[in-house]
Design a protein around this motif. Structure first.
Motif, PDB file in Angstrom:
ATOM      1  N   VAL A 541       0.979  -1.174  -0.089  1.00 15.15           N
ATOM      2  CA  VAL A 541      -0.173  -0.031  -0.065  1.00 15.15           C
ATOM      3  C   VAL A 541       0.774   1.383  -0.112  1.00 15.15           C
ATOM      4  CG1 VAL A 541      -1.991  -1.010   1.197  1.00 15.15           C
ATOM      5  CG2 VAL A 541      -0.124  -0.084   2.553  1.00 15.15           C
ATOM      6  N   PHE A 542       0.283   2.384  -0.263  1.00  8.76           N
ATOM      7  CA  PHE A 542       0.944   3.705  -0.362  1.00  8.76           C
ATOM      8  C   PHE A 542       0.581   4.444   1.068  1.00  8.76           C
ATOM      9  CE2 PHE A 542       1.511   4.259  -4.978  1.00  8.76           C
ATOM     10  CZ  PHE A 542       2.807   4.228  -4.944  1.00  8.76           C
ATOM     11  N   PRO A 543       1.304   5.042   1.586  1.00  7.89           N
ATOM     12  CA  PRO A 543       0.664   6.036   2.698  1.00  7.89           C
ATOM     13  C   PRO A 543       0.050   6.979   2.157  1.00  7.89           C
ATOM     14  CG  PRO A 543       3.170   6.416   2.112  1.00  7.89           C
ATOM     15  CD  PRO A 543       2.839   5.221   1.277  1.00  7.89           C
ATOM     16  N   GLY A 544      -1.014   7.328   2.887  1.00  7.08           N
ATOM     17  CA  GLY A 544      -2.108   8.344   2.210  1.00  7.08           C
ATOM     18  C   GLY A 544      -1.858   9.619   2.956  1.00  7.08           C
ATOM     19  N   GLY A 545      -3.032  10.364   2.846  1.00  2.00           N
ATOM     20  CA  GLY A 545      -3.118  11.689   3.486  1.00  2.00           C
ATOM     21  C   GLY A 545      -2.035  12.734   2.487  1.00  2.00           C
ATOM     22  N   GLY A 546      -1.972  12.339   1.251  1.00  2.00           N
ATOM     23  CA  GLY A 546      -1.027  13.168   0.345  1.00  2.00           C
ATOM     24  C   GLY A 546       0.191  13.110   0.407  1.00  2.00           C
ATOM     25  N   ALA A 547       0.628  12.063   1.009  1.00  2.00           N
ATOM     26  CA  ALA A 547       2.149  11.877   1.044  1.00  2.00           C
ATOM     27  C   ALA A 547       2.865  11.505  -0.343  1.00  2.00           C
ATOM     28  CB  ALA A 547       2.620  10.567   2.123  1.00  2.00           C
ATOM     29  N   VAL A 548       2.039  10.579  -1.014  1.00  2.00           N
ATOM     30  CA  VAL A 548       2.702  10.223  -2.490  1.00  2.00           C
ATOM     31  C   VAL A 548       2.522  11.581  -3.339  1.00  2.00           C
ATOM     32  CG1 VAL A 548       2.243   8.598  -4.410  1.00  2.00           C
ATOM     33  CG2 VAL A 548       1.812   8.067  -1.948  1.00  2.00           C
ATOM     34  N   GLU A 549       1.588  12.270  -3.436  1.00  2.00           N
ATOM     35  CA  GLU A 549       1.243  13.581  -4.040  1.00  2.00           C
ATOM     36  C   GLU A 549       2.450  14.478  -3.779  1.00  2.00           C
ATOM     37  OE1 GLU A 549      -2.208  11.167  -4.475  1.00  2.00           O
ATOM     38  OE2 GLU A 549      -1.091  11.910  -2.605  1.00  2.00           O
ATOM     39  N   LEU A 550       2.882  14.619  -2.582  1.00  2.00           N
ATOM     40  CA  LEU A 550       3.927  15.641  -2.084  1.00  2.00           C
ATOM     41  C   LEU A 550       5.058  15.248  -2.419  1.00  2.00           C
ATOM     42  CD1 LEU A 550       4.457  18.096  -0.587  1.00  2.00           C
ATOM     43  CD2 LEU A 550       5.109  16.534   1.406  1.00  2.00           C
ATOM     44  N   LEU A 551       5.536  13.784  -2.497  1.00  2.00           N
ATOM     45  CA  LEU A 551       6.809  13.475  -3.456  1.00  2.00           C
ATOM     46  C   LEU A 551       6.765  13.778  -4.648  1.00  2.00           C
ATOM     47  CD1 LEU A 551       9.491  12.315  -2.884  1.00  2.00           C
ATOM     48  CD2 LEU A 551       8.440   9.751  -3.013  1.00  2.00           C
ATOM     49  N   CYS A 552       5.632  13.369  -5.386  1.00  2.86           N
ATOM     50  CA  CYS A 552       5.791  13.637  -6.901  1.00  2.86           C
ATOM     51  C   CYS A 552       5.917  15.073  -7.174  1.00  2.86           C
ATOM     52  CB  CYS A 552       4.162  13.377  -7.182  1.00  2.86           C
ATOM     53  SG  CYS A 552       3.983  11.389  -7.528  1.00  2.86           S
ATOM     54  N   LEU A 553       5.213  15.848  -6.412  1.00  2.00           N
ATOM     55  CA  LEU A 553       5.374  17.490  -6.412  1.00  2.00           C
ATOM     56  C   LEU A 553       6.943  17.786  -6.351  1.00  2.00           C
ATOM     57  CD1 LEU A 553       4.390  20.272  -7.005  1.00  2.00           C
ATOM     58  CD2 LEU A 553       3.822  20.373  -4.472  1.00  2.00           C
ATOM     59  N   SER A 554       7.431  17.338  -5.389  1.00  2.00           N
ATOM     60  CA  SER A 554       8.841  17.697  -5.019  1.00  2.00           C
ATOM     61  C   SER A 554       9.578  17.367  -6.260  1.00  2.00           C
ATOM     62  CB  SER A 554       9.289  16.947  -3.592  1.00  2.00           C
ATOM     63  OG  SER A 554      10.535  17.345  -3.724  1.00  2.00           O
ATOM     64  N   HIS A 555       9.630  15.823  -6.596  1.00  2.00           N
ATOM     65  CA  HIS A 555      10.423  15.346  -7.669  1.00  2.00           C
ATOM     66  C   HIS A 555      10.059  16.086  -8.766  1.00  2.00           C
ATOM     67  CE1 HIS A 555      12.447  12.393 -10.013  1.00  2.00           C
ATOM     68  NE2 HIS A 555      11.342  11.860 -10.818  1.00  2.00           N
ATOM     69  N   ILE A 556       9.097  16.514  -9.371  1.00  2.00           N
ATOM     70  CA  ILE A 556       8.774  17.370 -10.615  1.00  2.00           C
ATOM     71  C   ILE A 556       9.347  18.545 -10.626  1.00  2.00           C
ATOM     72  CG2 ILE A 556       7.069  18.319 -12.126  1.00  2.00           C
ATOM     73  CD1 ILE A 556       7.333  15.378 -12.648  1.00  2.00           C
ATOM     74  N   GLN A 557       9.414  19.397  -9.367  1.00  2.00           N
ATOM     75  CA  GLN A 557       9.988  20.656  -9.518  1.00  2.00           C
ATOM     76  C   GLN A 557      11.542  20.330  -9.538  1.00  2.00           C
ATOM     77  OE1 GLN A 557       8.557  22.683  -5.960  1.00  2.00           O
ATOM     78  NE2 GLN A 557       6.648  23.299  -6.791  1.00  2.00           N
ATOM     79  N   VAL A 558      12.032  19.325  -9.146  1.00  3.96           N
ATOM     80  CA  VAL A 558      13.490  19.202  -9.035  1.00  3.96           C
ATOM     81  C   VAL A 558      13.761  19.061 -10.655  1.00  3.96           C
ATOM     82  CG1 VAL A 558      15.575  17.677  -8.506  1.00  3.96           C
ATOM     83  CG2 VAL A 558      13.579  18.363  -6.850  1.00  3.96           C
ATOM     84  N   LEU A 559      13.195  18.279 -11.181  1.00  2.00           N
ATOM     85  CA  LEU A 559      13.225  18.094 -12.908  1.00  2.00           C
ATOM     86  C   LEU A 559      13.203  19.404 -13.532  1.00  2.00           C
ATOM     87  CD1 LEU A 559      11.652  14.654 -13.575  1.00  2.00           C
ATOM     88  CD2 LEU A 559      13.898  15.168 -12.852  1.00  2.00           C
TER      89      LEU A 559
END
Length: 711
Positions: A541-559
């Motif tokens: 399972v994924f941790p919920g509560g926006g955890a996965v989306e926050l990592l996606c946002l951080s990763h895309i901004q780095v790119l």
């Protein structure tokens, strides 16, 4: 062929604008505190209550091509996963708007398609490090039982390594029925990686009489990726909820402990969380605060796990679960009953009363029980009308001979109960009631299979095929009883329960006093059931509560900030041309804006932020802290263990819905992302809308005629 067409691929892409408009209607469905919507049918003036993207899209007038594609995409997600549709709908809207902004900045369509696709693929690879194996989750959750010696008689605290914040997690009451009472529970201490969110999850089936059994103070020395060091449990104080999005009556209703064939009630699951292999705990973290459905699912999991102990299976068998909505009773009467619960007419209920514990001979039919029915290979052409198939020289009403013949067949084999997959002729139903034969139509195929396995009955297509080997034995029927043990007679339709010895079928009986809410409760139950099913199927399972989306946002901004260095995984490849390199940062920022809008709206919907501007500032604050940490994934996991990435700071009062740790399905979430982006990019790459048929003439006289070229 007369037709009209218009260019849709201008800088204001019409198809993307339509997607954005349609998707904006579902923004309040994000997060645990969903806003309900009333859908009113103007033709009948009847209304229904919805709280899902599927029901919303079904209710909208989707006449445009983009709207129909959106409907097909959401239906595909619903058919496969039964969850993730609200996320899909929202991302379709925000990414459509983001792509339109890219077009207004003269970014070429091929650049948008290439960079966004590669960016999403990179995100899906990046978030794999957040996956939590189900085996470890169950092991950690089942370790939550506390040793009584861990408590100190004077302070009431557990002897652990550190003090903890008592406002992080909840302990659900042990009652299987859908009551709305909770207990604030202490959580794990904030000791870095030593903190384990799994160890803080207390068994929802734990009793009130033994507080010492709620928390475990021992460390787990296993090789789990997420290990904890201790928990504290001070002030286990029972309190009523002051807010509930489920409109449930605040009352206690205990199920009867009897479990005989004619009681219709599952016995209460054991307070020992290891008895259900952690599935009850896993259901809590997947429930997203839906306390009504989670209690039903816990009893389903406990029952199926008890049956599967010899086989060692840990899967949830969805084919052995059905639902039945009973109107006129409070929601606290909802329960799980063994067997098949359905609604029948008062006349049919009278037949059941005559059975009186009598074992029944059962017949299963996999078609319609009608004279005109022919199975699929023998359907006549639609444009041929049969006036008279068999002349009746003796006169009499048409069909009487068939009714008499079919009734004689049933009586000759002493059949008492007939379950029909399709429709049943009303005249035949009346004749069977007069002969005290119970016939029930529109029965699901899975129900027929369950009764076939339990009674030995073999399904037939026509009554003329019936022989002694097709009839099953050992079935029984009774009126369904409420949790207080009395039979329920609600007037127009009466709930009855049909079963057989050893049948594996379970019915989740969903009760409500609001007819418009029946479908909503049913959708919520199936959503949670499929979440648990897919979690076990994925094994993680994924941790919920926006955890996965926050990592996606951080990763895309780095790119986006380093367009020439896509990262270690090389998920975003080097641009094949200079113009793509120039546009990459713009497109990646557009992709990132979708994640940021997602997190901001969830914060607003859960009242953790007063406006999207305030929510956006909170998200930016998390991004800065993640960047300063050096490892965004480690920061996200640590924040999740401390109470959730989007938790409401240091609030003194715990919200039992928004502050409960949650988990999400891996495959369902990532597939919702891909389907959303695929739809947006598909509409983006269309350049012409061609309209044929009568609508062309309507457009010719409409104000929008200037946008079309008529041929």
């Amino acid at each position: 062929l007369p037709m009209a067409f218009r260019d849709v691929n201008a800088r204001r892409h019409i198809g993307l604008q339509q997607l954005s408009s349609l998707a904006s209607t579902g923004r309040t469905f994000l997060g645990p505190l969903k806003s309900h919507k009333f859908i009113v049918d103007e033709s009948t003036n009847q209304s229904t209550l919805i709280c899902s993207a599927v029901r919303l899209i079904e209710s909208l007038d989707l006449t445009s091509a983009a709207g129909q594609l959106l409907n097909e995409t959401i239906q595909a997600q619903n058919t496969e996963f039964r969850t993730g549709m609200s996320t899909l709908l929202f991302l379709v809207g925000v990414w459509s708007s983001a792509v339109v902004e890219c077009l207004q900045q003269n970014v070429p369509v091929p650049a948008v398609v290439s960079v966004m696709s590669e960016g999403l693929n990179s995100c899906c690879e990046r978030v794999q490090c957040l996956q939590i194996p189900i085996h470890d989750v169950n092991k950690e959750l089942c370790s939550c039982r506390a040793r009584p010696k861990a408590f100190e008689s004077k302070t009431g605290q557990v002897g652990c390594d550190g003090l903890t914040n008592p406002q992080n997690l909840l302990c659900f009451q042990r009652d299987i029925s859908a009551t709305e009472e909770v207990i604030p529970m202490n959580s794990c201490s904030h000791q870095g990686d030593d903190c384990n969110f799994n160890k803080c999850l207390v068994s929802p089936l734990a009793g009130f009489d033994s507080v010492a059994a709620l928390v475990k103070a021992a460390r787990d020395g296993s090789s789990s990726a997420l290990s904890g060091s201790g928990v504290t449990a001070s002030s286990c104080i029972t309190q009523k909820l002051t807010h509930s999005r489920h409109f449930s009556t605040l009352r206690k209703s205990h199920f009867s402990s009897q479990q005989g064939n004619f009681q219709g009630c599952l016995s209460e699951p054991s307070a020992d969380p290891c008895r259900c292999c952690g599935l009850g705990h896993l259901a809590v973290v997947l429930s997203h605060g839906n306390q009504t459905s989670v209690k039903l699912l816990q009893s389903v999991a406990a029952y199926q796990q008890e049956r599967a102990e010899c086989s060692g299976s840990s899967q949830i068998n969805i084919t052995e679960v059905v639902t039945c909505c009973v109107l006129g009773l409070p929601e606290s009467y909802s329960r799980v009953s063994p067997g098949f619960v359905t609604l029948v007419s008062p006349e049919q209920a009278t037949v059941i009363k005559h059975f009186a514990d009598k074992p029944l001979r059962i017949l299963l039919m996999d078609g319609d029980l009608m004279e005109q029915y022919r199975h699929l290979g023998f359907n006549r052409p639609c444009n041929v009308r049969t006036i008279l198939e068999h002349p009746n020289p003796q006169g009499g009403r048409a069909g009487d001979a068939w009714l008499s013949r079919m009734s004689d067949i049933l009586m000759s084999f002493e059949v008492n109960l007939v379950l029909v997959k399709g429709n049943v002729c009303e005249s035949f139903m009346e004749r069977c009631i007069a002969s005290r034969i119970l016939v029930i139509g529109c029965v699901a195929r899975d129900v027929l299979c369950a009764f076939g396995a339990a009674t030995g009955a073999q399904a037939v297509t026509y009554l003329s095929q019936l022989n002694a080997s097709c009839v099953g034995n050992g079935a029984w029927a009774e009126l369904w009883k409420a949790s207080d043990g009395r039979a329920t007679d609600l007037g127009e339709l009466v709930p009855v329960r049909i079963g057989a010895g050893g049948i594996a079928l379970l019915t989740a009986v969903l009760t409500t006093a609001l007819p418009s809410k029946a479908r909503l409760l049913e959708d919520q139950f199936w959503t949670l059931l499929y979440r648990l099913h897919h979690a076990l199927k994925d094994g993680k399972v994924f941790p919920g509560g926006g955890a996965v989306e926050l990592l996606c946002l951080s990763h895309i901004q780095v790119l986006a900030e380093q367009p020439e260095r896509p990262g270690n995984g090389e998920a975003v490849r080097e641009p094949p041309s200079p113009w793509l390199a120039e546009c990459k940062s713009v497109v990646l920022q557009a992709l990132a804006s979708g994640w940021k809008r997602y997190l901001s709206v969830v914060l607003c919907n859960t009242a953790k932020a007063g406006s999207e501007l305030e929510a956006g500032a909170a998200v930016d604050h998390h991004l800065q802290k993640a960047a300063a940490c050096g490892s965004p994934s480690a920061y996200v996991l640590e924040e999740f263990r401390r109470g959730g990435v989007l938790r409401g700071g240091s609030d003194s009062v715990l919200d039992p819905v928004t502050d409960l740790k949650v988990c999400d399905n891996v495959a369902a979430k990532t597939e919702a992302w891909r389907r959303a982006l695929d739809l947006v990019l598909l509409v983006l790459q269309t350049d012409t809308e061609i309209i044929t048929g009568p609508r062309r003439n309507q457009l010719l006289n409409s104000p929008a005629s200037s946008e079309f070229m008529f041929l």
